[in-house]
Motif scaffolding. Sequence first.
Motif, PDB file in Angstrom:
ATOM      1  N   ALA A 169      -2.466   2.953  -1.570  1.00  0.00           N
ATOM      2  CA  ALA A 169      -3.189   3.934  -0.759  1.00  0.00           C
ATOM      3  C   ALA A 169      -2.345   5.170  -0.485  1.00  0.00           C
ATOM      4  CB  ALA A 169      -3.628   3.303   0.557  1.00  0.00           C
TER       5      ALA A 169
ATOM      6  N   ASP B  83       0.801  -1.222   0.000  1.00  0.00           N
ATOM      7  CA  ASP B  83       0.000   0.000   0.000  1.00  0.00           C
ATOM      8  C   ASP B  83       0.834   1.273   0.000  1.00  0.00           C
ATOM      9  OD1 ASP B  83       1.004  -0.371   2.525  1.00  0.00           O
ATOM     10  OD2 ASP B  83      -0.819   0.223   3.578  1.00  0.00           O
TER      11      ASP B  83
ATOM     12  N   ARG C  92      -6.902   7.731  -2.485  1.00  0.00           N
ATOM     13  CA  ARG C  92      -5.446   7.624  -2.576  1.00  0.00           C
ATOM     14  C   ARG C  92      -4.802   8.918  -2.078  1.00  0.00           C
ATOM     15  NH1 ARG C  92      -4.487   5.927  -8.684  1.00  0.00           N
ATOM     16  NH2 ARG C  92      -6.177   7.469  -8.901  1.00  0.00           N
TER      17      ARG C  92
END
Length: 245
Positions: A149, A107, A168
């Motif tokens: 993310a 992520d 994001r």
Amino acid sequence: MTRLAILSDIHGNMSALEAVIADAEGQGCTVFINLGDTLSGPLWPAETADVLMARDWPTIAGNHERQLLTLPRDRMGASDLFTRAQLNPRQLAWLAAQPATCDFAPDIFLCHGTPGSDLTHYLFTVEAAGLRAATDDEVSERTGDRGEALILCGHSHIPGERVLADGRRIANPGSVGLQAFHDDHPCPYTVENGDPRARYAIVDAGRILFRHVDYDYASAAAKADREGRPDWAIALRTGRMEPLA
């Protein structure tokens, strides 16, 4: 939960780097990430390289690493030319091994400028009038289909973050080593943070904590003066630049 210290744009400023490391360790950081433009400048590039090589942090290359390794000396700027002359083969090999980007975790993605360019600012746009905040559409276009993310970037020397509509997040920790500069790509512009303190960020459980750290910037400015770089000396002392001509 692991606390990540995010550093970028150290530019050979050992005094600032040492202060940031001490602050980050005092804040409980156990993992350090370096987003590039690590050595270039009229300060302590070789000493900075040795410290970071010993620590072996996850490190990506910035535009200055690429320039140091690929440009002929007659095309290098003054900061890269000074730095290139200070580095030994082992230090150059360390630079050459650094990737341009890094899938640090499922992520978290690391880049210097944007995922596709080490010279493009992520959260800002350069125009004839100077540097302005990028629009959400510009940031989204630069992000493309990256699915992480959190995307961490450097290059602009300006700390900040942006959350896109889909969640994001793009964050820039600011610069450890240099709080103001002039550049001319793609046209002349100036970056000024307005004070000389070193910048970095902490990633903690999804939060971005921006830190500024005092250090002996007068000694760094004096070194720049000794190396014939009064522009850097002003930036290091004040976080500002003389106006462009």
